[in-house]
Scaffold this active site. Sequence first.
Site, short mmCIF file in Angstrom:
data_model
loop_
_atom_site.label_atom_id
_atom_site.label_comp_id
_atom_site.label_asym_id
_atom_site.label_seq_id
_atom_site.Cartn_x
_atom_site.Cartn_y
_atom_site.Cartn_z
N CYS A 265 0.89 -1.14 0.02
CA CYS A 265 -0.03 0.19 -0.21
C CYS A 265 0.65 1.23 -0.13
O CYS A 265 0.34 2.26 -0.01
CB CYS A 265 -1.02 -0.12 1.28
SG CYS A 265 -1.98 -1.51 1.36
N HIS B 119 -10.00 1.92 -1.62
CA HIS B 119 -8.48 1.74 -1.65
C HIS B 119 -7.82 0.97 -2.55
O HIS B 119 -7.52 -0.35 -2.21
CB HIS B 119 -7.97 1.38 -0.24
CG HIS B 119 -6.70 0.94 0.05
ND1 HIS B 119 -5.54 1.75 -0.27
CD2 HIS B 119 -6.09 -0.17 0.84
CE1 HIS B 119 -4.70 1.30 -0.09
NE2 HIS B 119 -4.71 0.04 0.74
N CYS C 283 0.05 3.03 6.03
CA CYS C 283 0.37 1.72 6.67
C CYS C 283 0.38 0.81 5.40
O CYS C 283 -0.49 1.06 4.51
CB CYS C 283 -0.29 1.39 7.77
SG CYS C 283 -2.17 1.26 7.06
#
Length: 426
Positions: free
Chosen positions: A94, A383, A413
Amino acid sequence: MNTTHTVRKVAIVGYNRIPFARANTAYANVGNQEMMTAALDGLIDKYHLKGKLLGEVAGGAVIKHTYDNNLIRECVMKTSLDPSTPACDLQQACDTGIESAIYIANKIALGQIESGIAGGVDSISDMPIAVSEKLRKILLNARKAKSLGEKIKLFLQLRPKDLSPLVPKNEESQTGLSMGGHTEITTKHYQISREDQDNLALKSHLNMAKAYDEGFFNDMITPFNGLDKDNNLRKDSTIEKLAKLNPAFDKINGTLTAGNSTPLTDGASCILLASEEWAKEQGLPILAYITFAEIAAIEYVKNQQNLLLAPLFAASRMLEKANLNLQDFDYYEIHEAFAAQVLATLKIWESPELSTQLGLKKTLGAIDRNKLNVKGSSLAAAHPFAATGGRIIGVMAKLLNEKGSGRGFISICAAGGQGVTMIIEK
């Protein structure tokens, strides 16, 4: 190479993305190349980059097919940029989008290039499907077989179970737990309530809905494949609706739901970075500057509550280098992979005891939560793993540019117990 040892300022001069879409909805029949190219095309059109030779384009995808092995370069070749513009793929779960920005920013700061694009893309809808290891080996050996008889002999070794497709698992290979499974452990460990999670999720949706209504995203998003806004956004979300949702990971004692966790998502984003000189030559606005960034990792196999807490260490180191306190910022963007992750981060920052237990050098303290994710964040937008960094950097740059001055703090994160933080200033 810059031989004067002078580190140059790195300007954010542009941003663009396509709307983010929940998996298997608007982008069900398109893949990484189509989405990333669309995001780049929008950036190129907006900032008049057609035919221009840039220093480099960097980005990547967390999930991609084998034919996407040179993904970003292939996308560049499909745009109207000068085809001599080089490109490379990066991947750090990510963190991919923001790590790509750091890569390009460092080259600009060192004088290696004058301008570059950083981005990221991910398609869950177009997820690659593998074959079993036995079938893979037989297929490879069959290519080398010298006769039809040899090939038939190889294929006769197959059994029905060998023909079952293998879909990539959304789990940590070191633990066998999904990211949501780890975050359930984090939630219990730090005693994060379901009510607080739902309230944070609601605020994300309401903030983003208001930002859309006010036109904040009008110049940030290129419509794509029939979509002109993020289709995960719920303008009519209420705390009562969120409270009715069942736990998504720990079905019995869990507090993470589809409402306070990000869904699997498709999308792409990119940002344009440059030296001050290049931006001025091109007549482009300097929205803000990237001034500091820090990457960190954390042990999460023995301490499974740690998976998404690495940004705490990145923040501590970065703030020390910048000689700043956590409170010295006008805006905060903390990636909302899960509402519980954001709340655990805030709780640890505020607690001397928890900060010491985690191994932080000092307690960073509380932030003004009215400055946090003021335009909504990942719980509302959703996301697409590698695309989130570009979305967040773009939002922060625009916020600071509209304000005219100030500092922004970013924290993201990532899987694998990693995390990144960044400071943007105007």
